[in-house]
Each structure stands twice: as C-alpha cells, then as structure tokens.
Motif scaffolding. Structure first.
Motif, short mmCIF file in Angstrom:
data_model
loop_
_atom_site.label_atom_id
_atom_site.label_comp_id
_atom_site.label_asym_id
_atom_site.label_seq_id
_atom_site.Cartn_x
_atom_site.Cartn_y
_atom_site.Cartn_z
N ALA A 126 5.11 -7.59 -10.46
CA ALA A 126 6.56 -7.54 -10.65
C ALA A 126 7.31 -8.19 -9.48
CB ALA A 126 7.01 -6.09 -10.80
N GLY A 127 6.67 -8.22 -8.31
CA GLY A 127 7.34 -8.77 -7.13
C GLY A 127 7.62 -7.74 -6.06
N LYS A 128 6.93 -6.61 -6.12
CA LYS A 128 7.17 -5.54 -5.14
C LYS A 128 6.67 -5.94 -3.75
CE LYS A 128 4.69 -2.62 -7.54
NZ LYS A 128 4.18 -3.55 -8.57
N PHE A 177 0.26 -3.32 4.85
CA PHE A 177 -0.15 -4.29 3.83
C PHE A 177 -0.91 -3.57 2.71
CE2 PHE A 177 0.49 -7.08 7.44
CZ PHE A 177 1.07 -8.20 6.85
N GLN A 178 -0.57 -3.95 1.50
CA GLN A 178 -1.26 -3.37 0.34
C GLN A 178 -2.76 -3.64 0.43
OE1 GLN A 178 0.26 -4.87 -3.36
NE2 GLN A 178 -1.20 -3.74 -4.60
N ILE A 179 -3.10 -4.89 0.73
CA ILE A 179 -4.50 -5.24 1.00
C ILE A 179 -4.66 -5.19 2.52
CG2 ILE A 179 -6.23 -7.05 0.86
CD1 ILE A 179 -4.55 -8.08 -1.58
N ASP A 226 3.30 0.06 1.47
CA ASP A 226 2.91 -0.60 0.22
C ASP A 226 1.63 0.02 -0.34
OD1 ASP A 226 2.62 -2.30 -1.90
OD2 ASP A 226 2.77 -4.15 -0.72
N GLU A 227 1.79 0.92 -1.31
CA GLU A 227 0.66 1.53 -2.01
C GLU A 227 -0.38 2.11 -1.06
OE1 GLU A 227 -0.78 -0.45 -5.43
OE2 GLU A 227 1.20 -1.16 -5.98
N ILE A 228 -0.03 3.25 -0.50
CA ILE A 228 -0.95 3.90 0.43
C ILE A 228 -1.59 5.14 -0.17
CG2 ILE A 228 0.10 3.04 2.56
CD1 ILE A 228 1.63 5.69 2.68
N1 LIG Z 1 1.66 -16.78 -1.97
C1 LIG Z 1 1.78 -16.79 -3.31
N2 LIG Z 1 1.61 -17.93 -4.00
C2 LIG Z 1 1.72 -17.96 -5.34
N3 LIG Z 1 1.99 -16.88 -6.09
C3 LIG Z 1 2.18 -15.71 -5.48
C4 LIG Z 1 2.08 -15.59 -4.05
N4 LIG Z 1 2.31 -14.31 -3.72
C5 LIG Z 1 2.51 -13.65 -4.86
N5 LIG Z 1 2.45 -14.49 -5.92
C6 LIG Z 1 2.67 -14.11 -7.32
O1 LIG Z 1 3.91 -13.48 -7.41
C7 LIG Z 1 3.87 -12.42 -8.34
C8 LIG Z 1 4.34 -11.14 -7.67
O2 LIG Z 1 3.34 -10.70 -6.76
P1 LIG Z 1 3.49 -9.37 -5.93
O3 LIG Z 1 2.30 -9.26 -5.06
O4 LIG Z 1 4.80 -9.31 -5.29
O5 LIG Z 1 3.40 -8.26 -7.08
P2 LIG Z 1 3.42 -6.70 -6.96
O6 LIG Z 1 4.63 -6.23 -7.66
O7 LIG Z 1 3.25 -6.26 -5.56
O8 LIG Z 1 2.15 -6.31 -7.82
P3 LIG Z 1 1.03 -5.19 -7.61
O9 LIG Z 1 1.55 -3.97 -8.25
O10 LIG Z 1 -0.14 -5.73 -8.34
O11 LIG Z 1 0.81 -5.05 -6.17
C9 LIG Z 1 2.45 -12.36 -8.86
O12 LIG Z 1 2.40 -13.03 -10.09
C10 LIG Z 1 1.66 -13.11 -7.82
O13 LIG Z 1 0.54 -13.73 -8.39
#
Ligand SMILES: Nc1ncnc2c1ncn2[C@@H]1O[C@H](COP(=O)(O)OP(=O)(O)OP(=O)(O)O)[C@@H](O)[C@H]1O
Ligand SMILES: [Mg+2]
Lengths: 243, 340
Positions: free
Chosen positions: A42-44, A86-88, A164-166
């Motif tokens: 989603a972009g979190k 960091f999530q990861i 982020d997701e701990i």
């Molecule tokens: N450096 C990057 N280059 C290209 N695409 C990216 C990059 N970083 C993130 N994305 C893409 O942007 C979108 C949002 O990623 P993001 O990590 O913000 O999601 P998230 O909401 O944290 O998801 P999750 O719940 O899986 O952690 C995803 O489709 C991801 O593949």
C-alpha cells in the motif's frame, strides 16, 4: 493546538508506474500515537522512508516542529529526533548487539562513547536484549533482530519514533510485553507512528488510526470507528487473520 | 538516575590481545635497534617492507573499512615523492622535513579530488581514482624544473642534508620508515577504536541503517579519504627518499603502488587490522625467494591470489579469525555485568 511534531504536505513519490505516495497530508501532534494499517504494497513502509529521509520525495514538503526538513538527509533528521525501525531488519552484522545499540546512541543521540555505553545499557534492559548484549548481531533470530531494530532506534533518543511491523510473530505473552513497553515509552512524551498488521496490539496503543491504500489515505480517525468503517471492511478484509 | 557506580563495564582487550601487545613491543624494540644487528641490505629490505606495510594499511583503511575501493592511490605516492623533490631542490628544505609537508599538502589536495570522485560509486569510483592518478602524472610530467617527463635525481648536496656520513644517512632513512609505519599502524588502530571507527564499521555493514541512526556517511568517508591521502603522500616522500631518483612513470606507477598493495591487503585479509601485516610478510617471502624466476614469479603471485580468494575469501587473517576468533588489535567492545 501546539505545532505538530511532523507535518507532511502534498508529499508524492512514485517508482515508475507505481505511486507509493499520492499527495499525502499527515500531521502528528506532540505525544500522539498514530497507527497505520493498509494492505501489502500500500505504501506504508515507503511513507516511513519519506519521513525518515531514507528516500527523497518527488514533491511536497515535510516539516518537523515547524522546520522544513524536506532537503535534509536521514542522518540529519535522526539527529533532530526522527528515528525509525526497519521492517526488514538491517543489523550491523559484524558488530555485537551492544555495539549496534551504541551506534544509535553515539551518533543519533550525539553522545560521547562513554555516554552512549550507558544509554545502550538502559535500552538493552528495556527491550529485553540484555542477555544477548555480547552476541554478534548476525547470530540473532528474526524476532531478536526486530527487537534490535527497536533498541537502536530508541537509543538515538527520538522524539518521533517510527515503528514498522514489530509485533508480527510474537507470542501472546511477548505481544503484551511489547504493548507494555510502548505504553511506558509514551509516558516519556514521545510521539509514535506505528505500522502494524497485528491490529489488536495496535489498538491497545494508538490514539488515531490511518488506513493507506495505493499511496492514498483512505480512512482516518478514532481507531474503533475506523476499524468498523466500510472502507476498512472493503479494502482491508482479512487483516485480523494475520494477527 | 543515582550517582552509584554502574553495575557494568565495557572491556576492549582480551588475553590474546594483551599477549600480542607484549610481543609487538618486543618486536618494535628489536626493529628500532636494527642498525645494531642488521646489515645495509637487510635494513633496505626492512625499510621497503615498512613502506609497503604502511601503504597496505592505508589502502585497507580506505577499501576495507570505508568501502572506498581506490585503484589510484599512486596519485598520492607520486605527489608525495614530487613534494620531496620540489621542496628539497627548489626551496632548499631539509629532505626529512619534506615528509610532513608532503602529508599536509597531500591531504589538502585530496579534498577537491574527493569532492569530484565521491560523486561516483562502485566501479565508477575506482575508475575515477585511476583517472585522477593519470591526471597527476601528466601534470607533474609538465614541470620542467623537476625534470619533466624524464625525471630527476636528488643532488648530492641535498642528500648530505640528511646526514654527512653514509651509514648515518641509511640509519636515519631506516628510522624514518620505521617511525612512519608505526604511526600509520598505530594511528589506524587508534582511529578504528574510537567513535569514528564505530561509524566506519556501521557504514561498512549497512549504509542505510547507519544513516538512519545519525551516522554522517559522506563526512566520515571524506575524513578517511583525506587522512589516508595525506599519510600515503608521506609514505611517497619517504619511498623516493630511499630511491633518490624520481620520474613520473615511477612515481605514479599503478603496479608498484597500487596492484602490489592490493595483493598484500587482499591476501592478508581486507578489513582487518592484522591483514596487511600478514599480507606483507607473505608478499616479501614470495618475492625474496622467487623473484629470480622472472615472469614465473608474477604467475605464482596470481596463483596465490586466486587460491586465497577461493579458499579464504576474507584473506589469511580472516581465515584465522573465523576459525579461532583471535583479535590481536581489539576493537570489539564487550559489556560485562560483574554484579550479576
Ligand atoms: N525502491 C523501490 N523501487 C521500486 N519499487 C518499490 C521500491 N520500494 C517500494 N516499491 C514498491 O512500492 C510499493 C509500496 O511498497 P511499501 O514497502 O511501501 O509497501 P507496504 O505498505 O510497506 O507493504 P507491506 O505491508 O508488504 O510492508 C510496492 O509495490 C513496492 O514493490
Ligand atoms: Mg512495509
């Protein structure tokens, strides 16, 4: 109302065709705890990257305590008081757990090495990593690595803490401990933004909840109301199953 | 917070490192006294070993600790060498004094160079450093007062500035090399054990995480680049004080001042303080026993490099460290809770 600790105005970021932040406006008040949920991708995490300075926004402005920090790098933002996990996990694998935390205190907290040692001892105790202090960071389990993420972020002495997701993968008991630890942190007056799929832990802490999808805020407000809203049940079905 | 003494303390040294310190002190005393027990040829060899050890140690600091893989450190070796000739011949400065001067000027010139090449990363950075070294070579080849493209020698009068007698001169040059390598090794160790060293280790493990924890990456790398350039220039001045003759091709030679140095560091163990010491011993053992073989010698060097890289990718010292966990120069911080 006092100036917000962080304010995002029309922040945009895209990767090619993927829009991860679509004119995002967010304000977090001092001392507030804001929860963020949203489906995978989603972009979190991207939002945290933008706030912490790990990634630069394409447009829009970010202000910390009324100061424009849009052009500051992550290190400068951390020194001002913005710290993230960091999530990861990204542990410093060639160092011990203790040294990992000392880095956060010494640089993010701008301390001498001696002072940083004391801060690290305190944070290791708080995060339950004391017994692992001299272990090499790359020998930790995933859960311990996540704890180390939080410990390092805390060691910098943040005023705005981005988590982020701990809570994923924690047992019922561990999860309660985590909630207790974060409740304790809140008493020190810091502001927290917490991305979490484990919604019941999140709801035990946050004052306000934000739902993100496709880089947009689709719902926002009182946590219980938001959870019961049509937007959440429509786009966010099944999140409780993860918890 | 109460004022009682904390119930923890941080330890750096280990039993092995204390033993290593004793051995090191004995070795240092013996080496300082070399003029009393070594012949002229041995002392020359030792001086050369010292300069290579210093260069390897500095390259290791750059590439192994700061992640700045330069193949252009010959720029600073040559620059330092030319500063010796410029200040000694043109300005009449005592040759020994030109060594610290070369260090300061080398560090200064490194700042604009860094601003240019730090825009590049990875392989492009390496190529950038090499291009800069070529620029340095072309510039010095233009200076006719220093012999232009064919180079020049240090006049006898200047050499006599070091000392009147030949023996004394050799001793002084030996001691200068000895002092320099001790300062470089000791300084590197000191740097790595400070707060800066912690920042470097963090950057090496994860740039993204260290930056988000407040580590100023650019500034830390710049500091390392400038310090190692200055020190490399000092080693350069010393090398050409040993040789007494300089030319652009010798001064800015990529084989002598970078390829061998990388060999030493990689064989010994890049990213460890001990690595260059092990590497320099291996390199000179090979050279002293096999150099007569000509090109076969170079093939053996290549073979050794390949075998070590395949069998012990972290070098000989990295291998020992992984196996036995030995640290001769302890930088690790261990916390002890004695009251528990
Ligand atoms: N450096 C990057 N280059 C290209 N695409 C990216 C990059 N970083 C993130 N994305 C893409 O942007 C979108 C949002 O990623 P993001 O990590 O913000 O999601 P998230 O909401 O944290 O998801 P999750 O719940 O899986 O952690 C995803 O489709 C991801 O593949
Ligand atoms: Mg995420």
């Amino acid at each position: 109302m006092a100036a917000p600790i962080i304010r995002l105005s029309k922040v945009c970021k895209r990767y090619g065709a993927i829009v991860v932040a679509d004119a995002i406006d967010i304000e977090v008040a001092g001392g507030e705890a804001l929860g963020i949920i949203g489906p995978n991708g989603a972009g979190k995490t991207s939002l945290f990257n933008l706030v912490a300075g790990t990634v630069k926004a394409d447009s829009g402005t970010i202000a910390y305590r009324n100061r424009d920090i849009t052009s500051l790098n992550a290190a400068a933002r951390c020194r001002l008081g913005v710290s993230r996990s960091f999530q990861i996990p990204h542990p410093f694998s060639g160092m011990t757990v203790f040294e990992n935390v000392v880095v956060g205190a010494a640089f993010g907290g701008d301390m001498s090495e001696r002072e940083a040692y004391a801060k690290a001892v305190e944070v290791l105790e708080l995060t339950g990593l004391k017994a692992k202090a001299n272990a090499m960071a790359d020998s930790l389990t995933l859960l311990e690595r996540k704890r180390l993420e939080m410990a390092r972020a805390l060691a910098t002495g943040p005023e705005l803490l981005l988590l982020d997701e701990i809570a994923g993968g924690l047992s019922e008991h561990e999860c309660r401990e985590l909630v207790a630890a974060i409740t304790g942190l809140r008493k020190t007056g810091i502001s927290i933004v917490w991305i979490e799929h484990v919604v019941h832990a999140l709801l035990a802490i946050v004052d306000r909840l934000l739902v993100i999808d496709f880089g947009r805020i689709v719902a926002e407000g009182d946590p219980k109301t938001v959870m019961a809203s049509r937007e959440v049940s429509e786009i966010y079905l099944g999140i409780e199953a993860d918890a | 917070m109460s004022a009682v003494t904390p119930d923890w303390r941080v330890e750096r040294a280990t039993a092995t490192s204390r033993l290593a310190a004793v051995v090191a002190i004995v070795a240092l005393i013996a080496l300082a006294a070399a003029p009393a027990w070594a012949g002229r040829a041995d002392m020359r060899l030792l001086s050369e070993i010292f300069t290579y050890l210093a260069l390897a140690c500095l390259w290791n600091l750059l590439a192994g600790f700061a992640g700045l893989v330069s193949v252009g450190q010959q720029a600073y070796v040559g620059f330092g060498g030319y500063m010796l000739f410029a200040f000694a011949i043109l300005l009449g400065v005592n040759p020994l004094l030109t060594i610290p001067i070369a260090g300061i000027l080398g560090a200064l010139i490194a700042v604009p160079v860094a601003v240019l090449i730090f825009r590049l990363s990875g392989a492009y950075f390496a190529i950038g450093t090499w291009v800069m070294a070529e620029v340095f070579r072309l510039v010095f080849a233009q200076v006719s007062a220093l012999g232009g493209g064919s180079g020049t020698s240090l006049p006898v009068a200047v050499v006599k500035d070091i000392a009147e007698g030949r023996d004394m001169r050799e001793w002084i040059v030996y001691w200068a090399a000895f002092l320099l390598v001790v300062v470089v090794l000791g300084g590197t160790y000191w740097l790595l054990s400070t707060r800066r060293g912690l920042a470097l280790a963090a950057i090496r493990d994860s740039e993204v995480a260290s930056e988000s924890l407040g580590v100023r990456i650019w500034r830390t790398k710049l500091m390392i680049y400038v310090v190692s350039a200055g020190a490399t220039a000092m080693v350069g001045a010393l090398i050409f004080l040993q040789k007494l003759r300089i030319s652009p091709d010798a001064a800015f030679n990529v084989n002598d001042w970078t390829a061998y140095v990388i060999f030493i560091t990689v064989i010994g163990g890049i990213g460890t303080i001990e690595g260059p010491i092990v590497g320099v011993i291996v390199f000179f053992l090979l050279r002293e026993t096999l150099a007569d073989l000509g090109s076969i010698y170079l093939m053996i060097l290549g073979l050794v490099a390949i075998v070590v890289m395949l069998k012990a990718p972290r070098g000989l010292w990295g291998f020992v460290q992984d196996r036995f966990g030995i640290e001769l120069f302890p930088v690790r911080r261990r916390i002890r809770y004695p009251l528990d």
